[in-house]
Design an enzyme around this catalytic site. Structure first.
Site, PDB file in Angstrom:
ATOM      1  N   GLY A 244      -6.813   5.938   5.107  1.00 55.48           N
ATOM      2  CA  GLY A 244      -5.407   5.704   4.759  1.00 55.48           C
ATOM      3  C   GLY A 244      -4.443   6.329   5.746  1.00 55.48           C
ATOM      4  N   GLU A 261      -4.322   3.089  -1.342  1.00 54.78           N
ATOM      5  CA  GLU A 261      -5.054   3.515  -2.551  1.00 54.78           C
ATOM      6  C   GLU A 261      -6.248   4.320  -2.078  1.00 54.78           C
ATOM      7  OE1 GLU A 261      -4.025   2.982  -5.528  1.00 54.78           O
ATOM      8  OE2 GLU A 261      -2.579   1.349  -5.286  1.00 54.78           O
ATOM      9  N   CYS A 295     -13.171   5.996  -7.498  1.00 54.79           N
ATOM     10  CA  CYS A 295     -12.045   6.811  -7.033  1.00 54.79           C
ATOM     11  C   CYS A 295     -11.554   7.688  -8.182  1.00 54.79           C
ATOM     12  CB  CYS A 295     -10.930   5.922  -6.514  1.00 54.79           C
ATOM     13  SG  CYS A 295     -10.494   4.605  -7.650  1.00 54.79           S
TER      14      CYS A 295
HETATM   15  P1  NAD Z   1     -13.834   3.948   3.655  1.00 55.18           P
HETATM   16  O1  NAD Z   1     -12.532   4.607   3.899  1.00 55.18           O
HETATM   17  O2  NAD Z   1     -15.002   4.356   4.459  1.00 55.18           O
HETATM   18  O3  NAD Z   1     -13.683   2.359   3.875  1.00 55.18           O
HETATM   19  C1  NAD Z   1     -12.795   1.580   3.099  1.00 55.18           C
HETATM   20  C2  NAD Z   1     -12.426   0.329   3.874  1.00 55.18           C
HETATM   21  O4  NAD Z   1     -11.618   0.683   4.982  1.00 55.18           O
HETATM   22  C3  NAD Z   1     -13.604  -0.443   4.453  1.00 55.18           C
HETATM   23  O5  NAD Z   1     -13.323  -1.812   4.386  1.00 55.18           O
HETATM   24  C4  NAD Z   1     -13.656   0.048   5.900  1.00 55.18           C
HETATM   25  O6  NAD Z   1     -14.232  -0.892   6.784  1.00 55.18           O
HETATM   26  C5  NAD Z   1     -12.186   0.220   6.195  1.00 55.18           C
HETATM   27  N1  NAD Z   1     -11.847   1.234   7.204  1.00 55.18           N
HETATM   28  C6  NAD Z   1     -12.448   2.414   7.430  1.00 55.18           C
HETATM   29  N2  NAD Z   1     -11.769   3.112   8.359  1.00 55.18           N
HETATM   30  C7  NAD Z   1     -10.710   2.351   8.724  1.00 55.18           C
HETATM   31  C8  NAD Z   1      -9.639   2.527   9.640  1.00 55.18           C
HETATM   32  N3  NAD Z   1      -9.526   3.625  10.376  1.00 55.18           N
HETATM   33  N4  NAD Z   1      -8.717   1.538   9.744  1.00 55.18           N
HETATM   34  C9  NAD Z   1      -8.805   0.424   8.996  1.00 55.18           C
HETATM   35  N5  NAD Z   1      -9.810   0.196   8.100  1.00 55.18           N
HETATM   36  C10 NAD Z   1     -10.755   1.155   7.984  1.00 55.18           C
HETATM   37  O7  NAD Z   1     -14.129   4.114   2.095  1.00 55.18           O
HETATM   38  P2  NAD Z   1     -15.434   3.708   1.260  1.00 55.18           P
HETATM   39  O8  NAD Z   1     -16.533   4.664   1.568  1.00 55.18           O
HETATM   40  O9  NAD Z   1     -15.700   2.250   1.369  1.00 55.18           O
HETATM   41  O10 NAD Z   1     -14.902   3.944  -0.245  1.00 55.18           O
HETATM   42  C11 NAD Z   1     -14.829   5.203  -0.852  1.00 55.18           C
HETATM   43  C12 NAD Z   1     -13.427   5.779  -0.792  1.00 55.18           C
HETATM   44  O11 NAD Z   1     -12.492   4.850  -1.307  1.00 55.18           O
HETATM   45  C13 NAD Z   1     -13.287   7.013  -1.661  1.00 55.18           C
HETATM   46  O12 NAD Z   1     -12.506   7.962  -0.983  1.00 55.18           O
HETATM   47  C14 NAD Z   1     -12.570   6.500  -2.897  1.00 55.18           C
HETATM   48  O13 NAD Z   1     -11.883   7.482  -3.618  1.00 55.18           O
HETATM   49  C15 NAD Z   1     -11.666   5.484  -2.291  1.00 55.18           C
HETATM   50  N6  NAD Z   1     -11.199   4.502  -3.272  1.00 55.18           N
HETATM   51  C16 NAD Z   1      -9.912   4.602  -3.730  1.00 55.18           C
HETATM   52  C17 NAD Z   1      -9.451   3.726  -4.695  1.00 55.18           C
HETATM   53  C18 NAD Z   1      -8.049   3.826  -5.233  1.00 55.18           C
HETATM   54  O14 NAD Z   1      -7.590   2.861  -5.816  1.00 55.18           O
HETATM   55  N7  NAD Z   1      -7.348   4.931  -5.052  1.00 55.18           N
HETATM   56  C19 NAD Z   1     -10.297   2.721  -5.182  1.00 55.18           C
HETATM   57  C20 NAD Z   1     -11.601   2.639  -4.681  1.00 55.18           C
HETATM   58  C21 NAD Z   1     -12.042   3.544  -3.722  1.00 55.18           C
END
Ligand code: NAD
Length: 508
Positions: A244, A261, A295
């Site tokens: 994020g 999120e 999450c």
């Molecule tokens: P992640 O951050 O590794 O990846 C999430 C998505 O982002 C993937 O599609 C990935 O390819 C992409 N991504 C990764 N780095 C990026 C970057 N630098 N720029 C653009 N896109 C990028 O997360 P994950 O392991 O898939 O999911 C787990 C995390 O997601 C946990 O931290 C969890 O709390 C969070 N999450 C939050 C919510 C919410 O609504 N707050 C919901 C579900 C999951």
């Protein structure tokens, strides 16, 4: 296996899949998806590159020019039909979610139900995208606001809700008149392909322009390109706080809009006036559901000192009854983690917790044997900790629960708020004063605050999201739709003179 993948219209899973007519980003190289349930390779999906992104954005821009002119209730009717399609394919889609991501079938069914619910919600919303009328300070003038669509909306999703988070965004984006470009997690691409196929069928029947729904499969690099792409006015990104920070900065630097999120570090406060049986059920489901990979998973329990020992014993007893195994088997409570990297993170967090002074009252570990051959099954565990330990301040995406004591409700709320994240929070109490304090401006600082339930399991009708390092975004219900539209203030002069605002006189 009962052919649920084929039932979703997916063929040749290992030769490489492109997702129906709305998928336009293929490069020729392939991404392989493995099931954490049994370690099998379940699909190979074409990856998108920079050219693929360019093609998709052009298609989404062209489609937008038409789609935005369709009456919103007509767009809503198409979303209603998607809801019906999901009802028809609920079981095979839920099985795929369970098989590709590893959550229990019950939770997979719940996730698809959430998609159906957001379709119903968005259908109703399509007749309620209302602006307000204001009183003008000038005579013979009428002033009001209206809401217009933005253009192509990118949706970047995490692995743990591989279908519903897309639907929260896409269904709302579509009724608002936007086109949608989905970049799912590289860890669950087949779920995205299945959704895209279902939508493609409905769109074809309704002659929806090609490009209203697009899918681009790829990893971080593709996500970064999307964040930098100036033709995408809104990026809704769900994932870790690190992701994020990167997406938020890239989108802000081009003055785009983002909905972030991100990670949580959610706590439940257990008051001495709690219904303890309810508190145990809420805490255990919150901590071990989806193997701690929500999450909104409960990561911390803040327990009143007067009931601490008693509650700890009840917790240990409840953890002893947990069944770990194949999430498609109904009797199992806990399935696998998503992959071996997640297992390593879990083990590292346990080690760090011990080194920082934590004591495990329910031990963790990786399960061995034929039933656990994917190597992704771990034991949910519980550690007594001090609240400020660095590991407790961090989100570890695994079933590790930290427990700690408090003596006053003010102290408990301070402990709950005393982490960088601000997603979900809960208080279990029958005391109305504690309850009201928790909901007051001196109470929980999270986007979600619950009483007498756990931290996980939000309904789509509310705006979903959290504060601080959780990113501040809101999506799904309430008035979150406003994030997907631009507001325009309109003033009409129906008088014969030209009075200026603030009484300014301009004598020409
Ligand atoms: P992640 O951050 O590794 O990846 C999430 C998505 O982002 C993937 O599609 C990935 O390819 C992409 N991504 C990764 N780095 C990026 C970057 N630098 N720029 C653009 N896109 C990028 O997360 P994950 O392991 O898939 O999911 C787990 C995390 O997601 C946990 O931290 C969890 O709390 C969070 N999450 C939050 C919510 C919410 O609504 N707050 C919901 C579900 C999951």
């Amino acid at each position: 296996m009962d052919g649920f993948i084929e039932k979703l219209g997916i063929r040749s899973v290992n030769q490489g899949i492109s997702a129906g007519q709305h998928y336009m980003g293929s490069t020729g190289s392939l991404l392989t998806s493995y099931s954490p349930v049994d370690g099998s390779q379940i699909a190979r999906v074409y990856l998108a590159d920079a050219d693929g992104l360019d093609t998709v954005v052009r298609k989404a821009e062209e489609a937008f020019l038409q789609w935005r002119t369709w009456p919103a209730p007509k767009r809503g009717d198409i979303v209603r039909q998607i809801g019906n399609k999901l009802r028809e394919f609920k079981l095979p889609l839920a099985k795929l979610v369970s098989y590709e991501m590893g959550k229990s079938l019950q939770e997979g069914l719940g996730e698809v139900q959430e998609m159906i619910d957001i379709c119903d919600f968005a259908t109703g919303l399509s007749r309620q995208l209302c602006g307000v009328t204001m009183q003008s300070e000038r005579p013979g003038h009428r002033m009001y606001e209206q809401w217009h669509p933005l253009g192509p909306t990118a949706i970047i999703t995490a692995f743990n809700f591989p279908v519903s988070v897309w639907s929260w965004n896409a269904m709302i984006a579509w009724v608002c008149g936007n086109t949608a470009i989905w970049k799912p997690s590289e860890k669950a691409p087949l779920c995205a392909v299945a959704c895209q196929n279902l939508v493609a069928g409905v769109f074809a029947e309704n002659h929806v322009p090609e490009g209203v729904s697009c899918l681009l499969t790829g990893g971080r690099e593709l996500g970064e390109r999307i964040a930098r792409e100036p033709r995408i006015p809104l990026v809704s990104a769900t994932g870790s706080t690190a992701m994020g920070r990167s997406v938020g900065a890239a989108v802000a630097s081009r003055l785009g809009r983002s909905i972030l999120e991100l990670g949580g570090n959610n706590a439940v406060i257990i008051s001495k006036e709690a219904d303890l049986e309810l508190a145990i059920r809420a805490s255990v489901f919150g901590a071990v559901g989806t193997a701690g990979q929500r999450c909104t998973s409960t990561r911390r329990l803040i327990i009143h000192e007067a009931i601490y020992e008693n509650f700890k014993e009840k917790l240990i007893t409840a953890y002893r009854q947990l069944k770990i195994g194949d999430p498609l088997e109904e009797e199992n409570h806990v399935g696998p983690l998503i992959d071996k990297k997640a297992v390593d993170n879990y083990l590292e967090a346990i080690e760090a917790c011990k080194q920082q002074g934590g004591t495990f009252v329910v031990e963790g570990g990786v399960l061995q044997g034929e039933a656990f051959k994917s190597g992704c099954y771990v034991k949910p565990c519980v550690a007594e900790v001090a609240p400020q330990m660095p590991i407790v301040q961090r989100e570890t995406f695994a079933p590790i629960l930290y427990i700690m004591k408090y003596s006053s409700i003010e102290e408990a709320i301070a402990l709950q708020n005393g982490v960088p994240q601000g997603l979900s929070s809960a208080l279990i109490t029958l005391n109305i004063r504690e309850m009201e304090l928790f909901f007051s401006s001196s109470g929980s600082d999270c986007g979600i605050a619950n009483i007498n339930m756990g931290t996980s399991g939000a309904e789509i009708g509310g705006a979903f999201g959290g504060e601080k390092a959780t990113g501040g975004g809101r999506e799904s219900g309430s008035d979150a739709w406003k994030n997907y539209m631009r507001r325009q203030t309109n003033t009409i002069n129906w008088s014969e003179s030209l009075p200026l605002a603030q009484g300014i006189v301009f004598g020409v």
